[in-house]
Design a protein around this motif. Sequence first.
Motif, PDB file in Angstrom:
ATOM      1  N   ASN A   1      -9.889  -0.454   2.687  1.00  0.00           N
ATOM      2  CA  ASN A   1      -9.794  -1.488   3.709  1.00  0.00           C
ATOM      3  C   ASN A   1     -10.706  -1.160   4.873  1.00  0.00           C
ATOM      4  OD1 ASN A   1      -7.520  -2.092   2.017  1.00  0.00           O
ATOM      5  ND2 ASN A   1      -6.667  -3.275   3.705  1.00  0.00           N
ATOM      6  N   VAL A   2     -11.439  -2.168   5.350  1.00  0.00           N
ATOM      7  CA  VAL A   2     -12.259  -2.011   6.550  1.00  0.00           C
ATOM      8  C   VAL A   2     -11.820  -3.082   7.547  1.00  0.00           C
ATOM      9  CG1 VAL A   2     -14.221  -1.038   5.308  1.00  0.00           C
ATOM     10  CG2 VAL A   2     -14.096  -3.500   5.649  1.00  0.00           C
ATOM     11  N   PRO A   3     -11.860  -2.786   8.838  1.00  0.00           N
ATOM     12  CA  PRO A   3     -11.394  -3.761   9.836  1.00  0.00           C
ATOM     13  C   PRO A   3     -12.316  -4.975   9.920  1.00  0.00           C
ATOM     14  CG  PRO A   3     -12.394  -1.861  10.907  1.00  0.00           C
ATOM     15  CD  PRO A   3     -12.303  -1.519   9.455  1.00  0.00           C
ATOM     16  N   ILE A   4     -11.747  -6.101  10.252  1.00  0.00           N
ATOM     17  CA  ILE A   4     -12.553  -7.308  10.481  1.00  0.00           C
ATOM     18  C   ILE A   4     -13.235  -7.220  11.835  1.00  0.00           C
ATOM     19  CG2 ILE A   4     -12.396  -9.788  10.910  1.00  0.00           C
ATOM     20  CD1 ILE A   4     -10.277  -9.965   8.759  1.00  0.00           C
ATOM     21  N   GLU A   5     -12.514  -6.739  12.817  1.00  0.00           N
ATOM     22  CA  GLU A   5     -13.041  -6.677  14.178  1.00  0.00           C
ATOM     23  C   GLU A   5     -14.164  -5.650  14.282  1.00  0.00           C
ATOM     24  OE1 GLU A   5     -13.522  -8.083  17.856  1.00  0.00           O
ATOM     25  OE2 GLU A   5     -12.043  -8.816  16.404  1.00  0.00           O
ATOM     26  N   GLY A   6     -15.297  -6.072  14.847  1.00  0.00           N
ATOM     27  CA  GLY A   6     -16.396  -5.155  15.133  1.00  0.00           C
ATOM     28  C   GLY A   6     -17.216  -4.733  13.928  1.00  0.00           C
ATOM     29  N   THR A   7     -17.191  -5.520  12.862  1.00  0.00           N
ATOM     30  CA  THR A   7     -17.975  -5.178  11.679  1.00  0.00           C
ATOM     31  C   THR A   7     -18.828  -6.378  11.267  1.00  0.00           C
ATOM     32  OG1 THR A   7     -16.208  -5.880  10.172  1.00  0.00           O
ATOM     33  CG2 THR A   7     -16.234  -3.566  10.839  1.00  0.00           C
ATOM     34  N   LEU A   8     -19.861  -6.105  10.475  1.00  0.00           N
ATOM     35  CA  LEU A   8     -20.705  -7.183   9.973  1.00  0.00           C
ATOM     36  C   LEU A   8     -19.900  -8.132   9.089  1.00  0.00           C
ATOM     37  CD1 LEU A   8     -23.924  -5.160   9.052  1.00  0.00           C
ATOM     38  CD2 LEU A   8     -23.617  -6.696  10.997  1.00  0.00           C
ATOM     39  N   ALA A   9     -19.038  -7.557   8.252  1.00  0.00           N
ATOM     40  CA  ALA A   9     -18.195  -8.396   7.399  1.00  0.00           C
ATOM     41  C   ALA A   9     -17.311  -9.304   8.253  1.00  0.00           C
ATOM     42  CB  ALA A   9     -17.334  -7.520   6.488  1.00  0.00           C
ATOM     43  N   GLY A  10     -16.759  -8.741   9.329  1.00  0.00           N
ATOM     44  CA  GLY A  10     -15.915  -9.523  10.223  1.00  0.00           C
ATOM     45  C   GLY A  10     -16.675 -10.663  10.884  1.00  0.00           C
ATOM     46  N   ARG A  11     -17.940 -10.420  11.228  1.00  0.00           N
ATOM     47  CA  ARG A  11     -18.746 -11.477  11.850  1.00  0.00           C
ATOM     48  C   ARG A  11     -18.957 -12.637  10.877  1.00  0.00           C
ATOM     49  NH1 ARG A  11     -22.351 -11.641  16.180  1.00  0.00           N
ATOM     50  NH2 ARG A  11     -23.945 -13.280  16.001  1.00  0.00           N
ATOM     51  N   VAL A  12     -19.242 -12.314   9.618  1.00  0.00           N
ATOM     52  CA  VAL A  12     -19.432 -13.353   8.604  1.00  0.00           C
ATOM     53  C   VAL A  12     -18.136 -14.146   8.415  1.00  0.00           C
ATOM     54  CG1 VAL A  12     -19.852 -13.743   6.139  1.00  0.00           C
ATOM     55  CG2 VAL A  12     -21.270 -12.119   7.388  1.00  0.00           C
ATOM     56  N   ILE A  13     -17.009 -13.445   8.377  1.00  0.00           N
ATOM     57  CA  ILE A  13     -15.723 -14.104   8.157  1.00  0.00           C
ATOM     58  C   ILE A  13     -15.340 -14.979   9.348  1.00  0.00           C
ATOM     59  CG2 ILE A  13     -13.243 -13.656   7.960  1.00  0.00           C
ATOM     60  CD1 ILE A  13     -14.025 -11.197   6.234  1.00  0.00           C
TER      61      ILE A  13
ATOM     62  N   TYR B   1     -23.532  -3.044  -2.883  1.00  0.00           N
ATOM     63  CA  TYR B   1     -22.906  -4.363  -2.895  1.00  0.00           C
ATOM     64  C   TYR B   1     -21.397  -4.184  -2.936  1.00  0.00           C
ATOM     65  CZ  TYR B   1     -22.759  -3.628  -7.993  1.00  0.00           C
ATOM     66  OH  TYR B   1     -22.559  -3.111  -9.250  1.00  0.00           O
ATOM     67  N   TYR B   2     -20.698  -5.156  -2.370  1.00  0.00           N
ATOM     68  CA  TYR B   2     -19.241  -5.113  -2.439  1.00  0.00           C
ATOM     69  C   TYR B   2     -18.651  -6.512  -2.427  1.00  0.00           C
ATOM     70  CZ  TYR B   2     -19.189  -5.538   2.740  1.00  0.00           C
ATOM     71  OH  TYR B   2     -19.367  -5.947   4.043  1.00  0.00           O
ATOM     72  N   PHE B   3     -17.425  -6.584  -2.920  1.00  0.00           N
ATOM     73  CA  PHE B   3     -16.647  -7.828  -2.976  1.00  0.00           C
ATOM     74  C   PHE B   3     -15.363  -7.565  -2.207  1.00  0.00           C
ATOM     75  CE2 PHE B   3     -14.004 -11.154  -4.469  1.00  0.00           C
ATOM     76  CZ  PHE B   3     -14.781 -12.118  -5.073  1.00  0.00           C
ATOM     77  N   GLY B   4     -15.175  -8.271  -1.097  1.00  0.00           N
ATOM     78  CA  GLY B   4     -14.016  -8.021  -0.251  1.00  0.00           C
ATOM     79  C   GLY B   4     -13.138  -9.246  -0.087  1.00  0.00           C
TER      80      GLY B   4
ATOM     81  N   LEU C   1     -11.622 -16.768   2.088  1.00  0.00           N
ATOM     82  CA  LEU C   1     -10.922 -15.836   1.209  1.00  0.00           C
ATOM     83  C   LEU C   1     -11.438 -14.413   1.327  1.00  0.00           C
ATOM     84  CD1 LEU C   1     -10.820 -18.024  -2.043  1.00  0.00           C
ATOM     85  CD2 LEU C   1      -9.111 -17.870  -0.227  1.00  0.00           C
ATOM     86  N   GLY C   2     -12.741 -14.277   1.639  1.00  0.00           N
ATOM     87  CA  GLY C   2     -13.326 -12.940   1.690  1.00  0.00           C
ATOM     88  C   GLY C   2     -14.823 -13.000   1.888  1.00  0.00           C
ATOM     89  N   ILE C   3     -15.532 -12.035   1.305  1.00  0.00           N
ATOM     90  CA  ILE C   3     -16.964 -11.908   1.531  1.00  0.00           C
ATOM     91  C   ILE C   3     -17.627 -11.205   0.346  1.00  0.00           C
ATOM     92  CG2 ILE C   3     -16.562  -9.747   2.800  1.00  0.00           C
ATOM     93  CD1 ILE C   3     -19.089 -10.269   4.399  1.00  0.00           C
ATOM     94  N   ILE C   4     -18.856 -11.599   0.061  1.00  0.00           N
ATOM     95  CA  ILE C   4     -19.734 -10.854  -0.838  1.00  0.00           C
ATOM     96  C   ILE C   4     -20.907 -10.361  -0.004  1.00  0.00           C
ATOM     97  CG2 ILE C   4     -21.149 -10.898  -2.926  1.00  0.00           C
ATOM     98  CD1 ILE C   4     -19.592 -13.305  -3.864  1.00  0.00           C
TER      99      ILE C   4
ATOM    100  N   VAL D   1     -22.311 -13.162   2.688  1.00  0.00           N
ATOM    101  CA  VAL D   1     -21.937 -14.578   2.686  1.00  0.00           C
ATOM    102  C   VAL D   1     -20.425 -14.682   2.521  1.00  0.00           C
ATOM    103  CG1 VAL D   1     -24.153 -15.330   1.751  1.00  0.00           C
ATOM    104  CG2 VAL D   1     -22.301 -14.806   0.193  1.00  0.00           C
ATOM    105  N   PRO D   2     -19.804 -15.666   3.180  1.00  0.00           N
ATOM    106  CA  PRO D   2     -18.344 -15.804   3.091  1.00  0.00           C
ATOM    107  C   PRO D   2     -17.915 -16.490   1.803  1.00  0.00           C
ATOM    108  CG  PRO D   2     -19.234 -17.508   4.511  1.00  0.00           C
ATOM    109  CD  PRO D   2     -20.409 -16.652   4.099  1.00  0.00           C
ATOM    110  N   LEU D   3     -16.705 -16.172   1.365  1.00  0.00           N
ATOM    111  CA  LEU D   3     -16.062 -16.865   0.246  1.00  0.00           C
ATOM    112  C   LEU D   3     -15.125 -17.898   0.842  1.00  0.00           C
ATOM    113  CD1 LEU D   3     -15.234 -13.688  -1.846  1.00  0.00           C
ATOM    114  CD2 LEU D   3     -16.820 -15.475  -2.563  1.00  0.00           C
ATOM    115  N   ILE D   4     -15.504 -19.169   0.760  1.00  0.00           N
ATOM    116  CA  ILE D   4     -14.750 -20.231   1.416  1.00  0.00           C
ATOM    117  C   ILE D   4     -14.214 -21.201   0.375  1.00  0.00           C
ATOM    118  CG2 ILE D   4     -14.850 -22.118   3.078  1.00  0.00           C
ATOM    119  CD1 ILE D   4     -17.087 -20.679   4.503  1.00  0.00           C
ATOM    120  N   SER D   5     -12.901 -21.446   0.439  1.00  0.00           N
ATOM    121  CA  SER D   5     -12.270 -22.449  -0.413  1.00  0.00           C
ATOM    122  C   SER D   5     -11.561 -23.446   0.495  1.00  0.00           C
ATOM    123  CB  SER D   5     -11.281 -21.784  -1.373  1.00  0.00           C
ATOM    124  OG  SER D   5     -10.619 -22.753  -2.148  1.00  0.00           O
ATOM    125  N   GLY D   6     -12.098 -24.665   0.563  1.00  0.00           N
ATOM    126  CA  GLY D   6     -11.546 -25.649   1.486  1.00  0.00           C
ATOM    127  C   GLY D   6     -11.753 -25.206   2.925  1.00  0.00           C
TER     128      GLY D   6
END
Length: 519
Positions: A242-254, A216-219, A300-303, A291-296
């Motif tokens: 740091n991991v890139p947003i482009e081309g990653t699962l985290a980036g897809r969620v964001i 698990y990670y908090f980004g 903000l990031g991802i869990i 899942v994304p961390l969304i404020s308004g």
Amino acid sequence: MRSLLSIPTKQQQALVFPAVLIAFILNIFLLVYSLIAGLNLFENQISLATALLKSAYLLIFYIHLIPLLERYPQRDWVILAVNTIVAVFIEFIGHLLPAGYSFTCILLMTAISSLIFGRLYAYIFLACASTAHIVTLGLNDQNIINSVFLDLFFLPLLGIATTETLLKLQSSLQFEINRQQIINKVSRSLSSSLEIHQVITMVTTAVQSALDADTYYFGLIEEDTVHLELFYDDGEFFPSMNVPIEGTLAGRVIRTRQPLLICDLPEERKKLNIDFKLVGNNKVSLSWLGVPLISGKEVLGIIAVASYQKSAFDQRDQELLENIAQRAAMALDNAYHHLEVETRSQMDSLTGVLNHNTFLTRLEQAVQTAQACGQSLSLIMLDIDHFKKYNDTHGHLTGDKVLIELTQTIRHNIKKNDLVGRWGGEEFIIALPDTQPEQAYLVAERIRSACQKIVILDRDKKVVPAPTISQGIAGIPQDTNVLEKLIDIADQRLYIAKERGRNQIQMQTPVNNSLPSKN
């Protein structure tokens, strides 16, 4: 082991209430039957006694014994044994009771046993009661062959079906209760936290206890990357990265702002057209949920969680993680606002550098660190020459521009971990950790030279003279090991520089020359 040990007593009673109510109604029917069925005296007394005693036991079980199990869970086998004895007794007098009474009692008590005691105890009860049911057929000279389907197959199978159905429903209820408890706990914890690192720690602790994840990670988003503030993989915590947003699962969620659940990662990544980026241990996860961390309107990031097993997470896990993420995003937003307010309170409102009190606090910490590590620390005290002329000749707004341009010049010529503060008026102070006075002199000279290139326009858009500065330098341990003396020495050397003509740097106190006063 009790099945509902973690469910509050009132909810346990609510779960078994329908079965208890039906059993109670069944006993009322038996009571009425004993009064109007024209039975002989012995059968009448048996039916009447069974109805009254069974009703009394149901009330005692529901009102007293279920709450008692919460206090003494290790005594559950005693109550189960009593239930079994009651069921076996009813079986042995079943031929004196209405047809189907004992059969119905077994099913109802099996349902209650499965909900209160769990699968193992429910099957033990069902086996004992079914065996007693079959034995009584032979003892009462009934034709076992003719009722073999009902007694040998139908009753046990119906009991098993009842048990498994109720346990599935109970499992769903238990999951919902656990989820709500986790969400409530996270909400209470986060509501009192205004520190970003506390928010991250609380959220990841909740995720770890709520989901069976190997990773698990908090980004948090940093420009075009995700900074993994906390990263855990297969029993080991890894440094932040740091991991890139482009081309990653985290980036897809964001990018999509939507959760992503993958049950078979090696297979589904082909459809998603995303390459693996291994972090942590050199193993490929088979399940992934983020899942994304969304404020308004801001992400903000991802869990994210992952497992080395396929289909380790389902829709319920996703909903739970989304609930945690929503509360985490609100807490992060509050923490960011708190940090912004706190940072403003520590800064000089005009120049944006540390104010007097905050600088002193940070300087004290830096001095303690330098002394603990056996390092040097240099201090530069800096003052703008003839600053009053800017205010008197060109106006206070022009004077403000001079102060702002000077602080920007200082920042451009020091390191990120160096400290700069406004000491008062046009006087500034710079702390250079792990720096010898000779090195500090070079920094001071760079700042002095850069100041001569500053271009400032007055209110009439005319260029005003570039500011010159006088500077005094003192060092730990070269000059002193005491913070107050360090500041005094730098301040006095600043005034020596002014007395010697300004626009210069004083690194040493002249021999046979007492320190001048500020007056």
